[in-house]
Design a protein around this motif. Structure first.
Motif, mmCIF file in Angstrom:
data_model
loop_
_atom_site.group_PDB
_atom_site.id
_atom_site.type_symbol
_atom_site.label_atom_id
_atom_site.label_comp_id
_atom_site.label_asym_id
_atom_site.label_seq_id
_atom_site.Cartn_x
_atom_site.Cartn_y
_atom_site.Cartn_z
ATOM 1 N N GLY A 173 0.803 -1.222 0.000
ATOM 2 C CA GLY A 173 0.000 0.000 0.000
ATOM 3 C C GLY A 173 0.834 1.269 0.000
ATOM 4 O O GLY A 173 0.285 2.374 0.062
ATOM 5 N N ASN A 174 2.136 1.132 -0.102
ATOM 6 C CA ASN A 174 3.032 2.289 -0.014
ATOM 7 C C ASN A 174 3.145 2.967 -1.380
ATOM 8 O O ASN A 174 4.174 2.886 -2.064
ATOM 9 N N VAL A 175 2.072 3.648 -1.768
ATOM 10 C CA VAL A 175 2.047 4.284 -3.089
ATOM 11 C C VAL A 175 2.965 5.499 -3.150
ATOM 12 O O VAL A 175 3.395 5.903 -4.237
ATOM 13 N N SER A 176 3.288 6.095 -2.017
ATOM 14 C CA SER A 176 4.186 7.250 -1.989
ATOM 15 C C SER A 176 5.606 6.848 -2.385
ATOM 16 O O SER A 176 6.241 7.511 -3.215
ATOM 17 N N TYR A 224 -7.460 5.191 -0.081
ATOM 18 C CA TYR A 224 -6.411 6.011 -0.676
ATOM 19 C C TYR A 224 -6.945 7.380 -1.066
ATOM 20 O O TYR A 224 -8.113 7.520 -1.466
ATOM 21 N N ALA A 225 -6.081 8.366 -0.992
ATOM 22 C CA ALA A 225 -6.330 9.668 -1.622
ATOM 23 C C ALA A 225 -5.894 9.530 -3.072
ATOM 24 O O ALA A 225 -4.776 9.062 -3.344
ATOM 25 N N MET A 279 -4.209 5.953 3.012
ATOM 26 C CA MET A 279 -4.784 6.607 4.189
ATOM 27 C C MET A 279 -4.957 5.650 5.367
ATOM 28 O O MET A 279 -4.598 5.969 6.496
ATOM 29 N N ARG A 280 -5.545 4.490 5.110
ATOM 30 C CA ARG A 280 -5.780 3.535 6.206
ATOM 31 C C ARG A 280 -6.121 2.168 5.617
ATOM 32 O O ARG A 280 -6.491 2.052 4.441
ATOM 33 N N PRO A 281 -6.036 1.111 6.446
ATOM 34 C CA PRO A 281 -6.436 -0.213 5.968
ATOM 35 C C PRO A 281 -7.955 -0.340 5.890
ATOM 36 O O PRO A 281 -8.693 0.480 6.456
ATOM 37 N N GLU A 282 -8.409 -1.361 5.194
ATOM 38 C CA GLU A 282 -9.845 -1.649 5.178
ATOM 39 C C GLU A 282 -10.244 -2.174 6.563
ATOM 40 O O GLU A 282 -9.543 -3.011 7.151
#
Length: 308
Positions: A173-176, A224-225, A279-282
């Motif tokens: 999830g580390n899209v940054s 996600y944003a 932003m956060r997990p499901e």
């Protein structure tokens, strides 16, 4: 950039070329391509990238799922941004896989007019991967092809920029960090399809995305944003990937985005989603009311991220 295939009815120009799958066309790839362009300019030759439409391992192993960073069409579009003159799209077949490095280089020289081959610092090709750069240089000298070793890309940090590392980031999830390696935000392209229509009932209508390429990697479940692109217009949005555990209305993994300040009917329309931040997990909430309250909080936090 001109896209060429084996069936292109043209006479290939003498060029400086490099070869690879170039999944994602990330910073390392771009650094390699820039070296190709510099050598081509110095030699007065065209610059070329040689790549394949399908992952070579998938050709040899039908059940292999490569988890691509880019589809073939997306890869071509990104390669065009590098300023390269030609993209040579070669079909990778079992017959090509059986070629030795020397045989493959001979095809590049005679059929595609590659005069200078720039080899990535860790790249090997040909069926016998025990051969290396010194062998390529020797083969090149025998057939009149100059072979150069590219400089390795350094990010200035302790991060190895590679397609596999970027996939690892996306799986977390580390899209940054993925964006830092790619030099652009990771994105998904597809078509808006019908969903369970629950979002509209709770005040947050969503557009459900069916990704064009089934082999493309989907980032980890969570919120996600994102930026959403429709008909060339960019909108902010909050996206959820996962199984909607609070609503328990299906077992299919969904990709659904609430587009800010948007209400048009876009079913069956193409859409692109660009990932900005995880932003956060499901999460599974005890009630729909708790879910709505958290989505409202998500909306505020996502808008703050996108306004920066």
């Amino acid at each position: 950039m001109q896209l060429l295939t084996e069936t292109s009815n043209i006479t290939f120009c003498p060029s400086v070329a490099t070869i690879g799958f170039f999944d994602g066309v990330h910073r390392g790839h771009r650094y390699l391509i820039e070296q190709v362009r510099e050598v081509a300019a110095a030699r007065g030759l065209a610059s070329s990238v040689i790549t394949f439409p399908v992952h070579p391992r998938k050709v040899m192993q039908a059940d292999y799922r490569p988890e691509l960073l880019t589809s073939c069409e997306e890869k071509v579009a990104l390669l065009a941004e590098t300023g390269i003159d030609y993209c040579m799209m070669l079909e990778f077949t079992p017959e090509v896989a059986r070629l030795s490095a020397k045989q493959f280089m001979h095809i590049l020289k005679e059929r595609y007019q590659v005069q200078v081959l720039v080899v990535g610092y860790d790249h090997r090709f040909g069926h016998n991967r025990s051969e290396g750069f010194e062998d390529y240089v020797r083969y090149g000298q025998e057939m009149g092809m100059e072979v150069l070793l590219a400089h390795a890309y350094s990010s200035g940090e302790n991060i190895t920029v590679s397609s596999s590392m970027i996939r690892h980031f996306l799986q977390q999830g580390n899209v940054s960090s993925a964006a830092e390696c790619l030099s652009y935000n990771f994105f998904l392209e597809g078509t808006v399809v019908g969903g369970y229509r629950v979002g509209r009932k709770i005040g947050f209508p969503t557009a459900n995305l069916r990704v064009n390429d089934p082999d493309k990697i989907i980032p980890a479940d969570g919120v996600y944003a994102v930026y959403v692109f429709l008909d060339g217009v960019r909108y902010g949005g909050m996206l959820s990937i996962g199984y909607r555990p609070t609503l328990a209305n299906g077992t299919d993994r969904s990709i659904e985005v609430n587009i800010f300040h948007f209400s048009a009917d876009i079913y069956n329309q193409p859409m692109r989603i660009s990932f900005v931040r995880y932003m956060r997990p499901e999460l599974k909430f005890d009630s729909v009311e708790e879910l709505i309250a958290r989505i409202r909080q998500d909306e505020t936090e996502v808008k703050t991220v996108l306004e920066k």
